[in-house]
Design an enzyme around this catalytic site. Structure first.
Site, PDB file in Angstrom:
ATOM      1  CB  SER A  40      -0.888  -0.033   1.246  1.00 41.38           C
ATOM      2  OG  SER A  40      -2.132   0.574   1.031  1.00 41.38           O
ATOM      3  CE  LYS A  94     -18.675  -3.427  -4.787  1.00 45.44           C
ATOM      4  NZ  LYS A  94     -18.930  -2.124  -4.062  1.00 45.44           N
TER       5      LYS A  94
END
Ligand code: NAP
Length: 311
Positions: A40, A94
């Site tokens: 990240s 998603k």
């Protein structure tokens, strides 16, 4: 992996809201996984090897079997390709990508590399969804309404990417509804759509859609991201055996006004169980049906410009 019973050595990419809210708590309770790394740009996960990018992570000597990709959809394809090329199993948050074609490409790549690809749809694992599916399997659906109205300022405060092209706008939450609808109802296709775009944004803030299916099945959707007060995540289906109301995003079910017993919420634990099963079985699960409906809405939809949106 050293043996089929050994924990899956997992890395997480894109440490933000959903990772902190759901992925880390689910993984902490699942003995099938050992979280070994995170990638990240601005965040880290305690107790694991941390990297700024997935490329650095894949080039390191940390042994990784699988990666969960939790960044916004627009940047997920390149990361997924890199992970699959490196022989890792991949879990996609998603929506699984920014376009249907890139997800199809990842599916083919996973098959070529002999690894598992999981396009996760967390709302399909909401507590009342399987009950709704079982009820609908035993009757005939005639008419359906999908009402997805929430307050973007409450649920996505300051998230710039959702307003940028490829960020889905109000379809970011509505694809959850579509993931349920494509799981519990016969196939539907969009016949008409109107999408409201704030004049200062690339993605829609509201939309209205009509759908049709076989045997006269008709459906409509009202989706709105400016709903203050009570929030609505409802699927209502008129059937030959009564009216089905699947509410709270799939958490609650009532048939003809009678509540059906509530099950406990465990969407992300169930997603990770499914992913472990796929990895162990050498299979993939990539259903693009919800994403295709979004693509169809953008393709068929009439564009309506509405007042500017400011966080
Ligand atoms: P987020 O917190 O805004 O983003 C997740 C992380 O991705 C960020 O913290 C950031 O970490 C990284 N990132 C953001 N923009 C990036 C970019 N342009 N390039 C590379 N990395 C970037 O979003 P989120 O709410 O967790 O949502 C992520 C995904 O999960 C979305 O697809 C969303 O639909 C799905 N999801 C969200 C929720 C929810 O309640 N929020 C629920 C279910 C599913 P670094 O800056 O450290 O790289």
């Amino acid at each position: 992996m050293s043996s089929s019973k050994a924990p899956i050595r997992l890395a997480i990419v894109g440490v933000g809201k959903i990772v902190r809210d759901q992925h880390l708590p689910a993984l902490a309770r699942d003995a099938s996984y050992h979280l070994v790394a995170a990638a990240s740009r601005n965040a880290t996960v305690e107790g694991v090897a941390n990297f700024a990018t997935i490329e650095e992570m894949l080039a390191s000597d940390v042994v990784i079997d699988a990666v969960s990709l939790c960044q916004p959809p627009l940047v997920r394809y390149e990361a997924a390709r890199a992970a699959l090329e490196a022989g890792k199993h991949v879990f996609l948050e998603k929506p699984p990508g920014a376009t249907v074609s890139e997800v199809e490409d990842l599916k083919a790549l996973a098959a070529r590399k002999g690894v598992s690809l999981f396009a996760s749809w967390h709302s399909r694992y909401a507590p009342a969804v399987e009950g709704a599916r079982a009820f609908l399997a035993g009757t005939v659906a005639r008419k359906a309404r999908f009402i997805w109205k929430e307050d973007v300022r409450k649920w996505h405060p300051g998230q710039a990417w959702i307003w940028e092209a490829g960020g889905f706008g109000v379809f970011d939450p509505f694809i959850n509804c579509l993931s349920i609808v494509t799981h519990i109802l016969p196939p539907l296709y969009i016949t008409r759509a109107t999408l409201d775009f704030p004049e200062n944004r690339d993605t829609p803030v509201a939309a209205r859609m009509d759908f049709a299916g076989a045997n006269g099945l008709a459906a409509s959707a009202e989706i709105d991201w400016l709903q203050t007060g009570p929030q609505s995540w409802d699927i209502i289906v008129e059937t030959d055996a009564g009216e089905l109301l699947l509410s709270s995003g799939g958490a609650k079910l009532a048939i003809s006004g009678q509540p059906v017993k509530d099950e406990a919420e465990r969407e992300y634990p169930a997603l990770y169980e499914r992913f472990a099963h796929l990895v162990r079985a050498g299979k993939s699960d990539v259903d693009v049906a919800p994403l295709r409906h979004v693509a169809d809405a953008f393709m068929l939809g009439r564009r309506n410009v509405v007042e500017a949106f400011f966080d």
